[in-house]
Motif scaffolding. Structure first.
Motif, PDB file in Angstrom:
ATOM      1  N   GLU A  38      25.237   4.109 -36.627  1.00 36.64           N
ATOM      2  CA  GLU A  38      25.765   2.881 -36.766  1.00 36.64           C
ATOM      3  C   GLU A  38      25.123   1.847 -35.893  1.00 36.64           C
ATOM      4  N   VAL A  39      25.047   0.677 -36.319  1.00 36.26           N
ATOM      5  CA  VAL A  39      23.984  -0.246 -35.967  1.00 36.26           C
ATOM      6  C   VAL A  39      24.390  -0.738 -34.431  1.00 36.26           C
ATOM      7  N   THR A  40      25.380  -0.835 -33.755  1.00 34.74           N
ATOM      8  CA  THR A  40      25.607  -1.376 -32.373  1.00 34.74           C
ATOM      9  C   THR A  40      24.884  -0.170 -31.421  1.00 34.74           C
ATOM     10  N   ASN A  41      25.110   1.120 -31.738  1.00 32.07           N
ATOM     11  CA  ASN A  41      24.562   2.042 -31.032  1.00 32.07           C
ATOM     12  C   ASN A  41      23.123   2.244 -31.201  1.00 32.07           C
ATOM     13  N   LEU A  42      22.527   2.052 -32.583  1.00 34.20           N
ATOM     14  CA  LEU A  42      21.404   2.251 -33.066  1.00 34.20           C
ATOM     15  C   LEU A  42      20.233   1.039 -32.461  1.00 34.20           C
ATOM     16  N   SER A  43      20.927   0.024 -32.066  1.00 34.56           N
ATOM     17  CA  SER A  43      20.141  -1.155 -31.575  1.00 34.56           C
ATOM     18  C   SER A  43      19.913  -0.853 -30.064  1.00 34.56           C
ATOM     19  N   THR A  44      20.630   0.269 -29.327  1.00 33.53           N
ATOM     20  CA  THR A  44      20.246   0.341 -27.915  1.00 33.53           C
ATOM     21  C   THR A  44      18.979   1.185 -28.015  1.00 33.53           C
ATOM     22  N   THR A  45      18.374   1.852 -28.914  1.00 29.50           N
ATOM     23  CA  THR A  45      17.371   2.830 -29.038  1.00 29.50           C
ATOM     24  C   THR A  45      15.969   2.125 -28.657  1.00 29.50           C
ATOM     25  N   GLN A  46      15.849   0.671 -28.847  1.00 26.16           N
ATOM     26  CA  GLN A  46      14.777  -0.037 -28.674  1.00 26.16           C
ATOM     27  C   GLN A  46      13.677   0.323 -29.744  1.00 26.16           C
ATOM     28  N   LEU A  47      14.342   0.773 -31.027  1.00 28.57           N
ATOM     29  CA  LEU A  47      13.483   1.051 -31.984  1.00 28.57           C
ATOM     30  C   LEU A  47      13.853   0.173 -33.307  1.00 28.57           C
ATOM     31  N   LEU A  48      15.084  -0.527 -33.314  1.00 26.75           N
ATOM     32  CA  LEU A  48      15.471  -1.211 -34.464  1.00 26.75           C
ATOM     33  C   LEU A  48      14.918  -2.591 -34.393  1.00 26.75           C
ATOM     34  N   ASP A  49      14.595  -3.377 -35.612  1.00 32.05           N
ATOM     35  CA  ASP A  49      14.024  -4.448 -35.628  1.00 32.05           C
ATOM     36  C   ASP A  49      15.102  -5.540 -35.009  1.00 32.05           C
ATOM     37  N   LEU A  50      14.603  -6.655 -34.459  1.00 29.68           N
ATOM     38  CA  LEU A  50      15.623  -7.638 -34.004  1.00 29.68           C
ATOM     39  C   LEU A  50      16.517  -8.054 -35.158  1.00 29.68           C
ATOM     40  N   TYR A  51      16.114  -8.278 -36.280  1.00 28.61           N
ATOM     41  CA  TYR A  51      17.045  -8.695 -37.515  1.00 28.61           C
ATOM     42  C   TYR A  51      16.752  -7.647 -38.564  1.00 28.61           C
ATOM     43  N   GLY A  52      18.142  -7.653 -39.340  1.00 30.44           N
ATOM     44  CA  GLY A  52      18.296  -6.601 -40.350  1.00 30.44           C
ATOM     45  C   GLY A  52      18.392  -5.031 -39.854  1.00 30.44           C
ATOM     46  N   TYR A  53      18.249  -4.124 -40.610  1.00 32.49           N
ATOM     47  CA  TYR A  53      18.524  -2.727 -40.385  1.00 32.49           C
ATOM     48  C   TYR A  53      17.457  -1.668 -40.296  1.00 32.49           C
ATOM     49  N   ASN A  54      16.218  -2.263 -40.364  1.00 26.20           N
ATOM     50  CA  ASN A  54      15.009  -1.459 -40.418  1.00 26.20           C
ATOM     51  C   ASN A  54      14.756  -1.187 -39.134  1.00 26.20           C
ATOM     52  N   LEU A  55      14.101   0.341 -38.808  1.00 24.88           N
ATOM     53  CA  LEU A  55      13.375   0.490 -37.718  1.00 24.88           C
ATOM     54  C   LEU A  55      12.066  -0.020 -37.651  1.00 24.88           C
ATOM     55  N   ASN A  56      11.566  -0.342 -36.471  1.00 29.80           N
ATOM     56  CA  ASN A  56      10.216  -0.999 -36.599  1.00 29.80           C
ATOM     57  C   ASN A  56       9.052   0.047 -36.773  1.00 29.80           C
ATOM     58  N   ASN A  57       8.202   0.125 -37.904  1.00 31.52           N
ATOM     59  CA  ASN A  57       7.276   0.921 -38.361  1.00 31.52           C
ATOM     60  C   ASN A  57       6.365   1.293 -36.997  1.00 31.52           C
ATOM     61  N   GLU A  58       5.811   0.103 -36.371  1.00 28.78           N
ATOM     62  CA  GLU A  58       4.600   0.348 -35.509  1.00 28.78           C
ATOM     63  C   GLU A  58       5.289   1.126 -34.389  1.00 28.78           C
ATOM     64  N   LEU A  59       6.468   1.001 -33.764  1.00 26.76           N
ATOM     65  CA  LEU A  59       7.023   1.767 -32.918  1.00 26.76           C
ATOM     66  C   LEU A  59       7.243   3.116 -33.113  1.00 26.76           C
ATOM     67  N   LEU A  60       7.739   3.384 -34.564  1.00 22.67           N
ATOM     68  CA  LEU A  60       7.982   4.608 -34.876  1.00 22.67           C
ATOM     69  C   LEU A  60       6.769   5.680 -34.975  1.00 22.67           C
ATOM     70  N   GLU A  61       5.607   5.066 -35.439  1.00 20.00           N
ATOM     71  CA  GLU A  61       4.224   5.619 -35.402  1.00 20.00           C
ATOM     72  C   GLU A  61       3.953   5.920 -33.891  1.00 20.00           C
ATOM     73  N   ILE A  62       4.162   5.073 -32.971  1.00 18.10           N
ATOM     74  CA  ILE A  62       3.963   5.642 -31.688  1.00 18.10           C
ATOM     75  C   ILE A  62       4.644   6.754 -31.132  1.00 18.10           C
ATOM     76  N   VAL A  63       5.817   7.059 -31.732  1.00 21.71           N
ATOM     77  CA  VAL A  63       6.652   8.152 -30.958  1.00 21.71           C
ATOM     78  C   VAL A  63       6.688   9.285 -32.155  1.00 21.71           C
ATOM     79  N   ASP A  64       5.803   9.165 -33.149  1.00 21.42           N
ATOM     80  CA  ASP A  64       5.631  10.154 -34.392  1.00 21.42           C
ATOM     81  C   ASP A  64       6.799  10.521 -34.854  1.00 21.42           C
ATOM     82  N   ILE A  65       7.608   9.409 -35.373  1.00 20.06           N
ATOM     83  CA  ILE A  65       8.753   9.609 -36.187  1.00 20.06           C
ATOM     84  C   ILE A  65       8.633   8.797 -37.560  1.00 20.06           C
ATOM     85  N   LYS A  66       9.153   9.280 -38.785  1.00 21.20           N
ATOM     86  CA  LYS A  66       9.074   8.338 -39.866  1.00 21.20           C
ATOM     87  C   LYS A  66      10.400   7.620 -40.130  1.00 21.20           C
TER      88      LYS A  66
END
Length: 489
Positions: A168-196
């Motif tokens: 759910e998006v309100t909680n997902l936004s607390t991760t500091q991985l969700l893009d500022l707009y939309g519903y995509n997780l940020n690819n560059e940050l995911l690469e840093i933490v080794d997550i797809k």
């Protein structure tokens, strides 16, 4: 009559509340209350998620004994913590608590890989050492590779009930991985933490129907027919939705508990240099809104003073003692890292005053007055910052949560912020949890109607801005000077 059950789980306790709407009022009844906390396993602080799930089942069983044949269920919890599932949707390990020490020095490691400003511009989230971004960085690589899915805590509990994998998006936004707009997780940050990206389950909005409680659970337990909905599953998101606000004036929310969260509900995020410097977050809210807020230390300080003082005082007694020392004024920045978890809070406050060349509080009354005075001033400085960043002219603050029961602190907040105060609801998180599902199920047509019902369902207190605020500006400036607060923001 439609029956609703809100499950609200915090870091130290949880409860389940049965609710229905009657003559426009939301009637609530607590049907279960249970403890929560982390334990140490394999040198890590972890949550007992199975226990929390069992308590949800117990809550549903109790509803059935009360005559509830069918209901809508929604769950909110704290943010940032998560669970790994394997390719058979089995849990790979226990959920590590955000209070675990593994991320104490992780931010510095990540900032060597990506600029701090870039992270903020991508996500809009303030930097806290326990954010999911930093937790995932420290995770065992083999566990991350085995993980088929990553679910946050309320989403995992929903999955256990329904079999549907979502975040759910309100909680997902607390991760500091969700893009500022939309519903995509940020690819560059995911690469840093080794997550797809595909390891995070489908992103959904509050009010999404997730499914009915699974048949195999019904076979084992005598439960109502239960439709499970995603609510604003981060507890602060529910608390903000459960705030009544003010329809005619600029207003801010203040969720007052162990932590204080102060901010505004906005239609667009703000990632200006000023917002970055002052540590404001753009967490998602219901229906495309943003919770523009800052984490501030809250009632934790007075809780620890009470614990560390040699004589036992109740909180009302401490308030009474503070009111007998209103002329005692020393200025302390309780957002200083030393106050997060000192060995002794009383000594930490006294040492701070010595180091800053101020009088040292010696009695419980002087200590309590120091805490309440400085919390109110910190709130005032935060309102100044909100006005500056957002261009608002905040005239009303809606204080919700357990801390709103402290009438003396509420009065000090009105004095130093120069704002009118609306006090309540105390149970804003529960009401907000319920409101998201009630709007979706057409109990209310929109947020405004839901908030109107919440307002008339609670005995709200109104504190007007005091006419005589002679010392307000002087005290705030003395606070900034003594604490160098202006330079820390």
């Amino acid at each position: 009559m439609k029956n609703y059950i809100a499950v609200d789980i915090g870091a130290s306790s949880g409860r389940a509340v049965l609710a229905h709407v009657e003559d426009g009022d939301i009637k609530i009844q607590e049907i279960n209350r249970f403890a929560n906390g982390f334990t140490t396993q394999n040198q890590q602080e972890v949550w007992d998620i199975d226990y929390l799930f069992d308590e949800i089942i117990i809550s549903l069983e109790r509803a059935k004994t009360l005559g509830v044949r069918s209901c809508y269920l929604s769950i909110d919890t704290w943010g940032v913590d998560y669970i790994f599932l394997d390719d058979k949707s089995k849990r790979l390990q226990e959920a590590v608590s955000y209070r675990d020490t593994r991320t104490n020095h992780t931010m510095e490691k990540v900032f060597q890989l990506i600029n701090k400003h870039d992270i903020y511009n991508k996500t809009g989230i303030q930097f806290l050492q326990f954010n999911t971004l930093f937790q995932l960085y420290e995770e065992c690589k083999s566990v991350k590779q085995q993980a088929e899915y990553i679910l946050l805590v309320p989403d995992y509990l929903n999955f256990r009930l329904t079999g549907r994998l979502t975040n759910e998006v309100t909680n997902l936004s607390t991760t500091q991985l969700l893009d500022l707009y939309g519903y995509n997780l940020n690819n560059e940050l995911l690469e840093i933490v080794d997550i797809k990206p595909q390891q995070f389950a489908e992103v959904v909005e509050p009010g999404t129907y997730l499914g009915d409680v699974r048949p195999d659970i019904h076979k084992l337990h005598n439960l109502p027919e239960t439709c499970v909905y995603a609510t604003a599953s981060h507890d602060t998101a529910s608390a903000v939705l459960g705030s009544v606000g003010h329809s005619g004036k600029d207003w801010a929310f203040l969720s007052s508990g162990t932590w204080s969260l102060i901010g505004q509900e906005l239609s667009e995020p703000i990632v200006s240099e000023n917002a970055f410097n002052q540590g404001y977050s753009n967490e998602r809210g219901i229906q495309g809104t943003y919770r523009f807020l800052k984490n501030i230390i809250g009632m934790w300080i007075i809780q620890r003073v009470r614990k560390d003082w040699p004589k036992n005082y109740t909180f009302p007694e401490m308030v009474k003692q503070a009111q007998q020392h209103t002329d005692f004024k020393v200025f302390v920045d309780f957002n200083d890292a030393r106050f997060i978890n000192p060995n002794n809070m009383v000594e930490a406050i006294q040492t701070y005053c010595i180091e800053t060349g101020q009088s040292v509080p010696q009695t419980i009354g002087e200590l309590a007055q120091t805490v309440y005075l400085n919390l109110a001033i910190i709130y005032a400085v935060s309102i100044e910052a909100l006005n500056e960043i957002t261009g608002s002219t905040i005239e009303v603050i809606n204080i919700v949560g357990g801390g709103s029961n402290n009438e003396y602190l509420n009065e000090l907040t009105a004095y130093y912020t120069n704002c009118d105060i609306i006090v309540g609801p105390v149970e804003a998180t529960v009401f907000g949890n319920l409101a998201a599902t009630m709007i979706t199920t057409e109990q209310f047509k929109d947020i405004a109607e839901a908030r109107q019902a919440i307002a008339q369902s609670n005995m709200l207190q109104h504190i007007m801005t005091p006419k005589d605020t002679t010392d307000r500006i002087t005290d705030i400036n003395l606070f900034k000077e003594a604490t160098q607060y202006a330079h820390k923001l």
